[in-house]
Design an enzyme around this catalytic site. Structure first.
Site, PDB file in Angstrom:
ATOM      1  N   HIS A 180     -11.138   3.710   2.650  1.00  0.00           N
ATOM      2  CA  HIS A 180     -10.799   2.647   1.522  1.00  0.00           C
ATOM      3  C   HIS A 180     -10.805   1.140   1.803  1.00  0.00           C
ATOM      4  CE1 HIS A 180      -6.478   3.367   1.213  1.00  0.00           C
ATOM      5  NE2 HIS A 180      -6.797   2.357   1.380  1.00  0.00           N
ATOM      6  N   HIS A 209     -10.155  -2.275   1.303  1.00  0.00           N
ATOM      7  CA  HIS A 209      -8.935  -3.171  -0.131  1.00  0.00           C
ATOM      8  C   HIS A 209     -10.512  -5.267   0.580  1.00  0.00           C
ATOM      9  CE1 HIS A 209      -5.983  -1.458  -0.071  1.00  0.00           C
ATOM     10  NE2 HIS A 209      -5.529  -1.408   0.306  1.00  0.00           N
ATOM     11  N   ASP A 246      -7.425  -2.236  -7.445  1.00  0.00           N
ATOM     12  CA  ASP A 246      -5.857  -1.762  -7.186  1.00  0.00           C
ATOM     13  C   ASP A 246      -5.009  -2.133  -8.481  1.00  0.00           C
ATOM     14  OD1 ASP A 246      -4.978  -1.658  -3.599  1.00  0.00           O
ATOM     15  OD2 ASP A 246      -2.979  -1.936  -5.441  1.00  0.00           O
ATOM     16  N   GLY A 254       0.304   0.239   6.990  1.00  0.00           N
ATOM     17  CA  GLY A 254       0.660  -0.037   5.707  1.00  0.00           C
ATOM     18  C   GLY A 254      -0.412   1.065   4.865  1.00  0.00           C
TER      19      GLY A 254
HETATM   20  P1  5GP Z   1      -3.575   1.779   1.257  1.00  0.00           P
HETATM   21  O1  5GP Z   1      -2.054   1.171   1.515  1.00  0.00           O
HETATM   22  O2  5GP Z   1      -3.871   2.653   1.637  1.00  0.00           O
HETATM   23  O3  5GP Z   1      -4.336   0.606   2.212  1.00  0.00           O
HETATM   24  O4  5GP Z   1      -3.966   1.394  -0.136  1.00  0.00           O
HETATM   25  C1  5GP Z   1      -3.876   2.199  -1.052  1.00  0.00           C
HETATM   26  C2  5GP Z   1      -4.011   1.131  -2.499  1.00  0.00           C
HETATM   27  O5  5GP Z   1      -4.245   1.797  -3.057  1.00  0.00           O
HETATM   28  C3  5GP Z   1      -2.508   0.166  -2.373  1.00  0.00           C
HETATM   29  O6  5GP Z   1      -2.612  -1.344  -2.591  1.00  0.00           O
HETATM   30  C4  5GP Z   1      -2.118   0.526  -3.989  1.00  0.00           C
HETATM   31  O7  5GP Z   1      -1.957  -0.447  -4.489  1.00  0.00           O
HETATM   32  C5  5GP Z   1      -3.255   1.584  -4.434  1.00  0.00           C
HETATM   33  N1  5GP Z   1      -3.247   2.379  -5.791  1.00  0.00           N
HETATM   34  C6  5GP Z   1      -2.418   3.334  -5.510  1.00  0.00           C
HETATM   35  N2  5GP Z   1      -2.193   4.221  -6.390  1.00  0.00           N
HETATM   36  C7  5GP Z   1      -3.350   3.565  -7.136  1.00  0.00           C
HETATM   37  C8  5GP Z   1      -3.622   4.160  -8.449  1.00  0.00           C
HETATM   38  O8  5GP Z   1      -3.058   4.936  -9.355  1.00  0.00           O
HETATM   39  N3  5GP Z   1      -4.512   3.368  -9.000  1.00  0.00           N
HETATM   40  C9  5GP Z   1      -5.216   1.909  -8.752  1.00  0.00           C
HETATM   41  N4  5GP Z   1      -6.167   1.458  -9.398  1.00  0.00           N
HETATM   42  N5  5GP Z   1      -4.969   1.633  -7.250  1.00  0.00           N
HETATM   43  C10 5GP Z   1      -3.853   2.080  -6.081  1.00  0.00           C
END
Ligand code: 5GP
Ligand code: ZN
Length: 119
Positions: free
Chosen positions: A105, A107, A35, A98
């Protein structure tokens, strides 16, 4: 069609290689990468290469692929040596919980104490 790449999807771009990522594991069907804004010493995202907007639609439409993602989450935890201390696998689903990237995906979080209930 379900699973097709979406032009405006960040994680489809990571799968395609047009956005760089620190990839830790890759299989025929999945990619795992660190991440960009880690919330724990181990914070890896495991995604299916095919596009599904969230975990529930992935599981409903491609159950074997959902299983691949879960298996890879366990492999990531083993490679990062957080199995012994415990780790968490989280699928944020919906903006209110969130979710910011609407490509399913997992985490994988570990390497520090993890509170329960989560925030
Ligand atoms: P969500 O908030 O949808 O559960 O998780 C998305 C995750 O993607 C977040 O934890 C955020 O930090 C990560 N993220 C967003 N943009 C990028 C990116 O360009 N590269 C990587 N490696 N992670 C990203
Ligand atoms: Zn996508």
């Amino acid at each position: 069609m379900a699973g097709e790449p979406q032009a405006d999807c960040l994680f489809c771009k990571i799968v395609a290689g047009s956005v760089p990522a620190t990839v830790v594991r890759e299989t025929e069907t999945t990619v795992a990468f660190r991440d960009i804004n880690p919330q724990a010493p181990t914070h890896v995202l495991v995604i299916p290469k095919a596009h599904y907007p969230d975990a529930a639609s992935l599981a409903a439409q491609a159950p074997q692929l959902a299983a691949d993602v879960l298996r890879e989450a366990g492999e990531v935890a083993a490679e990062d040596k957080v199995v012994g201390t415990g780790y968490r696998v989280v699928f944020n689903t919906g903006a209110g919980a969130g979710q910011t990237v609407f490509h399913a995906h997992a985490h994988v979080l570990g390497g520090r104490g993890l509170e329960w209930p989560p925030g």
